[in-house]
Design a protein around this motif. Structure first.
Motif, PDB file in Angstrom:
ATOM      1  N   LEU A  35       0.848  -1.184   0.000  1.00  0.00           N
ATOM      2  CA  LEU A  35       0.000   0.000   0.000  1.00  0.00           C
ATOM      3  C   LEU A  35       0.884   1.235   0.000  1.00  0.00           C
ATOM      4  O   LEU A  35       2.026   1.180   0.475  1.00  0.00           O
ATOM      5  CB  LEU A  35      -0.893   0.045   1.254  1.00  0.00           C
ATOM      6  CG  LEU A  35      -2.082  -0.898   1.340  1.00  0.00           C
ATOM      7  CD1 LEU A  35      -2.738  -0.783   2.717  1.00  0.00           C
ATOM      8  CD2 LEU A  35      -3.108  -0.609   0.245  1.00  0.00           C
ATOM      9  N   GLU A  95       1.150   6.459   3.117  1.00  0.00           N
ATOM     10  CA  GLU A  95       0.124   7.211   3.845  1.00  0.00           C
ATOM     11  C   GLU A  95      -1.123   6.369   4.098  1.00  0.00           C
ATOM     12  O   GLU A  95      -1.785   6.512   5.119  1.00  0.00           O
ATOM     13  CB  GLU A  95      -0.231   8.503   3.108  1.00  0.00           C
ATOM     14  CG  GLU A  95      -0.833   8.333   1.729  1.00  0.00           C
ATOM     15  CD  GLU A  95       0.173   8.114   0.612  1.00  0.00           C
ATOM     16  OE1 GLU A  95      -0.242   8.096  -0.559  1.00  0.00           O
ATOM     17  OE2 GLU A  95       1.393   7.963   0.920  1.00  0.00           O
ATOM     18  N   ARG A  96      -1.439   5.463   3.179  1.00  0.00           N
ATOM     19  CA  ARG A  96      -2.583   4.575   3.388  1.00  0.00           C
ATOM     20  C   ARG A  96      -2.254   3.506   4.407  1.00  0.00           C
ATOM     21  O   ARG A  96      -3.089   3.155   5.250  1.00  0.00           O
ATOM     22  CB  ARG A  96      -2.997   3.936   2.056  1.00  0.00           C
ATOM     23  CG  ARG A  96      -4.121   2.915   2.170  1.00  0.00           C
ATOM     24  CD  ARG A  96      -5.447   3.565   2.515  1.00  0.00           C
ATOM     25  NE  ARG A  96      -6.485   2.576   2.747  1.00  0.00           N
ATOM     26  CZ  ARG A  96      -6.840   2.101   3.930  1.00  0.00           C
ATOM     27  NH1 ARG A  96      -6.227   2.536   5.032  1.00  0.00           N
ATOM     28  NH2 ARG A  96      -7.795   1.205   4.043  1.00  0.00           N
ATOM     29  N   THR A 153      -2.727   4.559   8.065  1.00  0.00           N
ATOM     30  CA  THR A 153      -4.100   4.633   8.579  1.00  0.00           C
ATOM     31  C   THR A 153      -4.822   3.291   8.541  1.00  0.00           C
ATOM     32  O   THR A 153      -6.003   3.224   8.867  1.00  0.00           O
ATOM     33  CB  THR A 153      -4.916   5.678   7.793  1.00  0.00           C
ATOM     34  OG1 THR A 153      -4.977   5.295   6.409  1.00  0.00           O
ATOM     35  CG2 THR A 153      -4.288   7.059   7.906  1.00  0.00           C
ATOM     36  N   ASP A 194     -14.201   3.430   9.508  1.00  0.00           N
ATOM     37  CA  ASP A 194     -13.696   3.540   8.145  1.00  0.00           C
ATOM     38  C   ASP A 194     -14.256   2.355   7.357  1.00  0.00           C
ATOM     39  O   ASP A 194     -14.980   1.520   7.922  1.00  0.00           O
ATOM     40  CB  ASP A 194     -12.168   3.633   8.111  1.00  0.00           C
ATOM     41  CG  ASP A 194     -11.455   2.364   8.581  1.00  0.00           C
ATOM     42  OD1 ASP A 194     -12.074   1.281   8.556  1.00  0.00           O
ATOM     43  OD2 ASP A 194     -10.280   2.443   8.954  1.00  0.00           O
TER      44      ASP A 194
END
Length: 365
Positions: free
Chosen positions: A105, A108-109, A112, A256
């Motif tokens: 990934l 930044e992904r 999170t 999320d």
């Protein structure tokens, strides 16, 4: 020559049944307020969560145990997401059992992705060739681990179809400094595997010198994580990662597309925490507290005592233990002390609340 996994380790790998029977659960965990007398009114703003829950479930989890001097267990888990399957590569350090994560990934992904789970993370390519048939599976993965070594791993054999009678699985030494964890291992089958690290083939350790440690599992895991949490306006910060939260009634909710964390409060006191995951009707993790945990932002005298119980994968009472809380000098402390099973009892936690900030540390051992 392959290392052997001996009798002591195999004993520690033994699964367990529920820590409580249904009658003990009903009788021993009544719902109600904490019963403490506070010395000040509740401050403005949302309550500060006194615990960091986590939970995640995999339909397919492949485990190899190698003889590498720096690494021990290598775990390759397929996570169902709204965008499709995502493979997580987790390598466990030989020295302390800490798990380190590699995922394909963007950085930044990845930051999170389940930020409440305190694993060291590396964003990088993961090449996967997976033939997932109903009777046989063949999975090959290639990636670079946290030491910069190229890893090639393969598992082939039956998928995890054999149901386990005792489903509460041992975490053994893995992630022992990172979480108080309970595992629900619903299905398991043995296969064959191989692994190359840094261009060198590594032998798989054998149980009593006979069975190579290559296992296919269906599992869910949940518990309480070590780490920092801070409530900042409409954001909740885990270490350096801030994610949005919302209020639903008195509950604090992180939501999320992959999962939802819910802290259920009444008058600022925590009654339960729940983790729901995408594509699963049953909570991956649920913990109930009896009585409710006091609002640790507020002063109170003496030592409050309570109990906790963990449910994982819809199976009740995977773990139980006791809670003790004190308040002094504007700081609230909560000790989480596992009783059963032993792998939870070995990982006591101390949770410290000062205003909107929570710090959870592993203590002892």
């Amino acid at each position: 020559m392959a290392d052997f996994v001996g009798l002591k380790t195999l004993w520690r790998l033994r699964p367990a049944g529920p820590a409580l029977d249904p009658w003990q659960r009903q009788r021993g965990f009544p719902v109600g307020p904490s019963g403490v007398s506070y010395g000040a009114p509740a401050p403005d703003g949302p309550p500060t969560p006194p615990l960091i829950p986590f939970g995640v479930a995999y339909d397919l989890d492949l485990v190899l145990v190698s003889d590498h001097p720096a690494w021990n267990m290598h775990e390759y888990a397929q996570l169902r997401t709204p965008e499709g399957p995502l493979w997580l590569c987790k390598d466990s350090r030989q020295a302390d059992g800490s798990q380190e994560l590699v995922v394909d990934l963007p950085p930044e992904r990845l930051a999170t992705l389940l930020p409440e789970v305190p694993l060291r993370r590396r964003a990088g390519p993961v090449a996967v060739d997976a033939d997932l048939g109903p009777d046989r599976i063949d999975v090959s993965l290639a990636y670079t681990n946290h030491d910069g070594d190229a890893v090639r791993a393969r598992y082939h054999g039956p998928p995890p179809r054999s149901p386990r009678r005792l489903r509460s699985g041992s975490a053994v030494e893995h992630s022992r400094e990172q979480a108080m964890a309970a595992l629900d291992l619903s299905h398991q089958d043995l296969g064959r595997g191989s692994i190359h690290i840094g261009g060198q083939p590594r032998a798989l350790r054998r149980a009593l010198g006979l069975v190579p440690m290559a296992v296919a599992l269906r599992q869910g895991q949940g518990g309480l994580a070590v780490g920092d949490l801070r409530v900042e306006g409409d954001r909740m910060r885990f270490g350096d990662v801030a994610v949005p939260w919302q209020r639903e009634g008195e509950d604090l909710v992180l939501r999320d597309p992959l999962r939802t964390l819910r802290w259920s409060f009444v008058d600022g006191e925590l009654h339960s925490v729940t983790v729901h995951q995408f594509g699963r009707a049953t909570p991956v993790f649920h913990a109930a507290f009896s009585p409710a945990i006091p609002d640790l932002r507020r002063p109170f005298d003496g030592t409050w005592a309570g109990r906790f119980v963990f449910d994982v994968g819809g199976q009740e009472s995977h773990a139980v233990g006791r809670l003790e809380a004190t308040s002094e000098g504007g700081v609230g402390r909560l000790d989480v002390i596992g009783e059963r099973p032993w792998w939870v009892a070995e990982r006591p936690l101390r949770c410290t609340v000062a205003g909107p900030h929570l710090r959870v540390d592993r203590v002892g051992g």
